[in-house]
Scaffold this active site. Structure first.
Site, short mmCIF file in Angstrom:
data_model
loop_
_atom_site.label_atom_id
_atom_site.label_comp_id
_atom_site.label_asym_id
_atom_site.label_seq_id
_atom_site.Cartn_x
_atom_site.Cartn_y
_atom_site.Cartn_z
N GLU A 177 0.83 -1.20 0.00
CA GLU A 177 0.00 0.00 0.00
C GLU A 177 0.88 1.25 0.00
O GLU A 177 0.58 2.24 -0.69
CB GLU A 177 -0.91 -0.02 1.22
CG GLU A 177 -2.19 0.77 1.06
CD GLU A 177 -3.18 0.48 2.20
OE1 GLU A 177 -4.02 -0.42 2.02
OE2 GLU A 177 -3.09 1.13 3.26
N GLU A 224 2.27 1.79 -3.36
CA GLU A 224 1.23 2.29 -4.25
C GLU A 224 0.98 3.79 -3.99
O GLU A 224 0.83 4.57 -4.92
CB GLU A 224 -0.06 1.49 -3.99
CG GLU A 224 -1.10 1.64 -5.08
CD GLU A 224 -2.40 0.91 -4.72
OE1 GLU A 224 -2.41 0.12 -3.76
OE2 GLU A 224 -3.40 1.15 -5.40
N CYS A 230 -7.96 -1.98 3.99
CA CYS A 230 -7.80 -3.14 4.88
C CYS A 230 -9.09 -3.56 5.54
O CYS A 230 -9.14 -4.61 6.16
CB CYS A 230 -6.83 -2.88 6.02
SG CYS A 230 -5.57 -1.74 5.67
N SER A 240 -6.89 1.87 -2.48
CA SER A 240 -5.70 1.08 -2.78
C SER A 240 -6.15 -0.29 -3.24
O SER A 240 -7.16 -0.82 -2.79
CB SER A 240 -4.86 0.95 -1.51
OG SER A 240 -3.99 -0.14 -1.62
N LYS A 248 -14.83 -9.87 8.28
CA LYS A 248 -13.80 -10.78 7.77
C LYS A 248 -14.39 -12.15 7.46
O LYS A 248 -13.89 -12.89 6.62
CB LYS A 248 -12.64 -10.91 8.77
CG LYS A 248 -11.92 -9.60 9.04
CD LYS A 248 -10.77 -9.40 8.09
CE LYS A 248 -10.22 -7.97 8.08
NZ LYS A 248 -9.89 -7.41 9.36
N GLU A 286 -15.61 -11.52 4.14
CA GLU A 286 -14.53 -11.27 3.20
C GLU A 286 -13.91 -12.57 2.70
O GLU A 286 -13.65 -12.72 1.50
CB GLU A 286 -13.45 -10.40 3.85
CG GLU A 286 -12.34 -10.02 2.88
CD GLU A 286 -11.18 -9.30 3.54
OE1 GLU A 286 -10.81 -9.69 4.68
OE2 GLU A 286 -10.62 -8.38 2.95
N GLU A 338 -13.38 -14.06 -5.32
CA GLU A 338 -12.07 -13.72 -5.89
C GLU A 338 -10.92 -14.11 -4.97
O GLU A 338 -9.76 -14.08 -5.37
CB GLU A 338 -12.02 -12.23 -6.27
CG GLU A 338 -12.02 -11.24 -5.11
CD GLU A 338 -13.42 -10.79 -4.69
OE1 GLU A 338 -14.38 -11.56 -4.89
OE2 GLU A 338 -13.55 -9.67 -4.14
N CYS A 369 -10.48 -1.41 14.59
CA CYS A 369 -10.75 -2.83 14.91
C CYS A 369 -10.79 -3.11 16.41
O CYS A 369 -11.39 -4.09 16.83
CB CYS A 369 -9.71 -3.72 14.25
SG CYS A 369 -9.55 -3.42 12.49
S1 SF4 Z 1 -13.23 -4.83 12.81
FE1 SF4 Z 1 -14.44 -3.19 11.91
S2 SF4 Z 1 -12.88 -1.66 11.38
FE2 SF4 Z 1 -11.80 -3.58 11.68
S3 SF4 Z 1 -11.71 -4.48 9.63
FE3 SF4 Z 1 -13.53 -5.31 10.64
S4 SF4 Z 1 -15.21 -4.00 9.95
FE4 SF4 Z 1 -13.30 -2.90 9.56
#
Ligand code: SF4
Ligand code: SF4
Ligand code: SF4
Lengths: 590, 160
Positions: free
Chosen positions: A284, A287, A310, A330, A369, A372, A377, A514
């Site tokens: 990053e 970039e 992120c 990014s 996550k 995610e 992909e 986070c």
């Molecule tokens: S905990 Fe919240 S701020 Fe951290 S990556 Fe996950 S959604 Fe984003």
């Protein structure tokens, strides 16, 4: 400021005008029970619909009982928080709520953390005198969040989080009376909506109505399977919060104990997402510098500011709302996904394991996550780079189930090579941390000089939108930071209107970043918990021998041995991604 | 909940935008905007709510929340033959509710709903000012007086 004297339970206190009875009582150490009320004041988060009537108190001279959360103190007020009338009324209110609530406590995911359950205990409810119809509503399961609306008590905290703080606007109270529930528009399923899976609705829900999708059984099965090599990675914010689940003070760092516990659980390799965070900075940061240099040289095709990528909650929010600007974030993957890609390619080759026989588990403060790692992909022939993402809370459950005495564990280190990390990566877990880490590296690479002071205090704090200008050898670099998607939206609207002065912006979906993620131990509306976690991460940063990502020796080695250079061909293939226009993905269920 | 998918024509979207503008696109005017929209479209399909949400800068969920909160808003298109049963005092005491039940039973739909073939919809009214004829039922432009539950079947036959 004008101050007011009031008496609560025969104790006198002076408070500034505008203080509510609830807060005045708290200052006196009197805990008036609440249910719908929720407050994370330092991050501008408050829910006070004054609807549940659990916090009622008796005010002398008033005919009706007053809800303490919305009643302001007045001069000479005499308040009784536990008169017989108050106690009876509170019981009645609670019994009525419980009369339309399933008796699932034994098997409910929220049990032990449920505010309704603890209130019933506090008030000593042993039977419910009201019998009535119970609501039945279908369960809605998505990749990250389960809605079990029969357990909803209509406190509307989730609605406040999703609408006012995140401005995602997925959840709203619908219907009326007995039929009333909180639901997405047209009662569509969450995975058909614009939900970002930030998990903030789960964080604030007092009951088991909103919970995470639990993958602990799947992980236990993988660990028991002798044909699988099971690898674990832990995100920076987890080490500053996991201890709370074992009774430690918020802000106690348990990095070493966590590594020891993971080893005892049977993971073959205990690695650190922080390693991948350092890698993220390499990609990053490069970039950023690339775009910046081209921009300075007059290339009008490059877009600035560059936005961090992120946070998968933020990424999905972005994809739904600004499909015309998909070229500004990014392209670097999140640390979780960078780790997965390196583990199932580089590391799998190194230890000669087929990627199909490797299971990558991540421990995350985050519910987004979970979503995610299911994005197509991020898989090769259907085999995902990251198999399961567990929340901090789920890890605590796993440790408890395995009879591990967490508090007496010795400190252990992560395994190498993917366990080595720097102070820069540790602060990824707090708002402002990613951009500070990037600044440390970008500054040194850009100016060719060594930083005299590694900490950038000007980027720290908890205000929802912050900005700072950093001097890159005479070149002023404007940096913006936002946490909370509503605040991110403001910065994005400026960019869209061509009014943004920033070169780089860091965005995190959750309050505090986070450390306040949707998968963290519940804070029950105490912002000191989030602050303590933040302090802990900055402390671990200072204590690390290496505090700049580009100085991580194992990251350097990875580039030499395998990746080549940042943004090179292999990096591009493994560590970068692209974004999708999701405006047409919202489906109204038939 | 079942939803009938429709595609708004560009002209209809414009029409909605004009309605919103006539209330200065104020989120606080949501209820008035929805009233106006329902008077134009006859009902409030999801697509209409989406346009209104966008124009008033509200989330679609909030708009849907308001639509489902108030009983005078409906998400179902009216049938070709909209049936209205008066539940005003005079009609009520003369057994309008039993008449309503009979319509519901024969058509297998509830108040505010439309039969799957789109032919009939049922709604209730308060006093149409024909109390002398109680109980009163209107179907489209046609008015039926002194309706009894037994007569409902024959009334419906007229529309076959
Ligand atoms: S905990 Fe919240 S701020 Fe951290 S990556 Fe996950 S959604 Fe984003
Ligand atoms: S996860 Fe976030 S975006 Fe999704 S419903 Fe909950 S608060 Fe809203
Ligand atoms: S789902 Fe949870 S947070 Fe939302 S209204 Fe219901 S009980 Fe409150």
């Amino acid at each position: 400021m004008e101050s007011i004297k009031i008496t609560i339970d025969k104790k006198i206190i002076e408070v500034p005008k505008g203080t509510t009875v609830l807060h005045a009582a708290r200052q006196l150490g009197i805990e008036i029970p609440t249910l719908c009320y929720f407050n994370l004041g330092d991050m501008n988060i408050e829910n006070k619909p004054g609807g549940c009537r659990v916090c009622v108190v008796e005010v002398e001279g008033r005919r009706n009982l007053a809800p303490a959360c919305v009643t302001e103190c007045t001069e000479g007020m005499l308040v009784n928080t536990h008169s017989i009338r108050v106690l009876n009324s509170r019981r009645t209110v609670l019994e009525l709520i419980l009369s339309d609530h399933p008796y699932d406590c034994l098997v409910c995911a929220k049990s032990g953390n449920c505010e309704l359950q603890s209130l019933a205990q506090k008030l000593g409810i042993r039977e419910i005198h009201y019998e009535g119809e119970k609501s039945t509503y279908r369960k809605d399961t998505s990749p990250a969040i389960i809605r079990d609306i029969d357990k909803c008590i209509m406190c509307r905290r989730c609605e406040m989080m999703c609408n006012d703080f995140q401005t995602v606007g997925v959840l709203s109270a619908i219907n009326r009376g007995f039929q009333a529930v909180v639901a997405p528009a047209f009662e569509m399923n969450l995975d058909h909506s614009t939900c970002t899976y930030c998990g903030q609705c789960v964080s604030v829900c007092p009951t088991g109505a909103l919970t995470e999708v639990d993958h602990t059984r799947k992980v236990v099965n993988a660990l028991a399977d002798p044909t699988k090599t099971v690898i674990v990675q832990t995100a920076p914010a987890v080490r500053a919060a996991l201890g709370e689940e074992f009774g430690l003070e918020p802000g106690t760092l348990v990095t070493g104990k966590m590594a020891a516990a993971l080893r005892q659980l049977g993971f073959d390799f205990v690695f650190d997402t922080d390693f991948a965070a350092d890698l993220t900075i390499m990609e990053e940061g490069t970039e950023l510098l690339d775009r910046l240099t081209r921009h300075l040289n007059g290339d009008t095709s490059v877009k600035l500011p560059i936005l961090t990528s992120c946070c998968p909650g933020w990424v999905k929010f972005f994809e739904h709302n600004w499909p015309d600007m998909l070229d500004i974030p990014s392209t670097a993957k999140s640390p979780q996904q960078m780790f997965g890609a390196i583990a199932k390619n580089y590391f799998a080759d190194k230890i000669k394991v087929d990627r199909k026989d490797m299971v990558v588990v991540s421990i995350m403060p985050c519910l987004a996550k979970k979503y995610e790692c299911t994005r197509p992909e991020f898989a090769v022939d259907g085999n995902p780079d990251v198999d399961y993402a567990l929340s901090t809370r789920e890890l605590a459950h796993l440790i408890k189930q395995a009879n591990i005495d967490f508090l007496s564990l010795p400190d252990e280190d992560f395994d190498n090579p993917l366990g080595e990390s720097t102070g820069a990566s540790v602060i990824f877990g707090t708002t402002g941390g990613v951009i500070e880490a990037a600044t440390r590296t970008a500054y040194e690479v850009f100016t060719g000089k060594k930083l005299e002071k590694i900490s950038f205090e000007e980027l720290r704090g908890l205000e929802n939108i912050r900005h700072a200008t950093i001097d890159f050898n005479g070149l002023p670099i404007n940096i913006g930071i936002a946490h909370g998607l509503g605040y991110a939206r403001k910065l994005l609207e400026d960019i869209k209107a061509g009014k943004s002065e920033f070169h780089a912006i860091e965005i995190m979906a959750c309050p505090g970043g986070c450390i306040g993620g949707g998968g963290q131990p519940y804070n029950h509306g105490n912002s000191d918990v989030i602050k303590a976690r933040q302090t802990a991460l900055y402390k671990e940063d200072i204590e690390k021998p290496i505090r700049k990502s580009h100085e991580n020796p194992f990251v350097q080695k990875l580039y030499e041995e395998y990746l080549g250079k940042p943004m090179g061909e292999i990096s591009h293939h493994l560590l970068h991604t692209h974004y999708f226009d999701r405006t047409n993905e919202v489906i109204i269920d038939e | 909940m079942s939803h009938i998918k429709i595609q708004l024509k560009p002209r209809q979207v414009e029409q909605l935008q004009e309605v919103c503008q006539s209330f200065n696109n104020k989120p606080g005017e949501l209820i008035n905007v929805l009233h106006k929209a329902q008077s134009i479209f006859g009902y409030l399909p999801a697509e209409v709510q989406e346009v209104v949400a966008k124009e008033l800068n509200l989330s679609v969920a909030k708009v849907y929340g308001v639509v489902t909160f108030y009983s005078f808003f409906t998400m179902q298109p009216k049938g070709i033959h909209p049936i209205s049963i008066c539940l005003g005092t005079a009609c009520y005491v003369r057994g309008a509710e039993k008449v309503l039940d009979e319509f519901k039973r024969l058509l297998k739909v509830n108040v505010g709903e439309t039969t799957p073939d789109g032919k009939f919809s049922i709604s209730c009214l308060r006093c149409v000012g024909a109390c002398g004829l109680a109980p009163v039922v209107t179907i489209g432009e046609k008015v039926y007086g002194r309706v009894s539950p037994d007569g409902v079947k024959d009334i419906l036959k007229e529309f076959e």
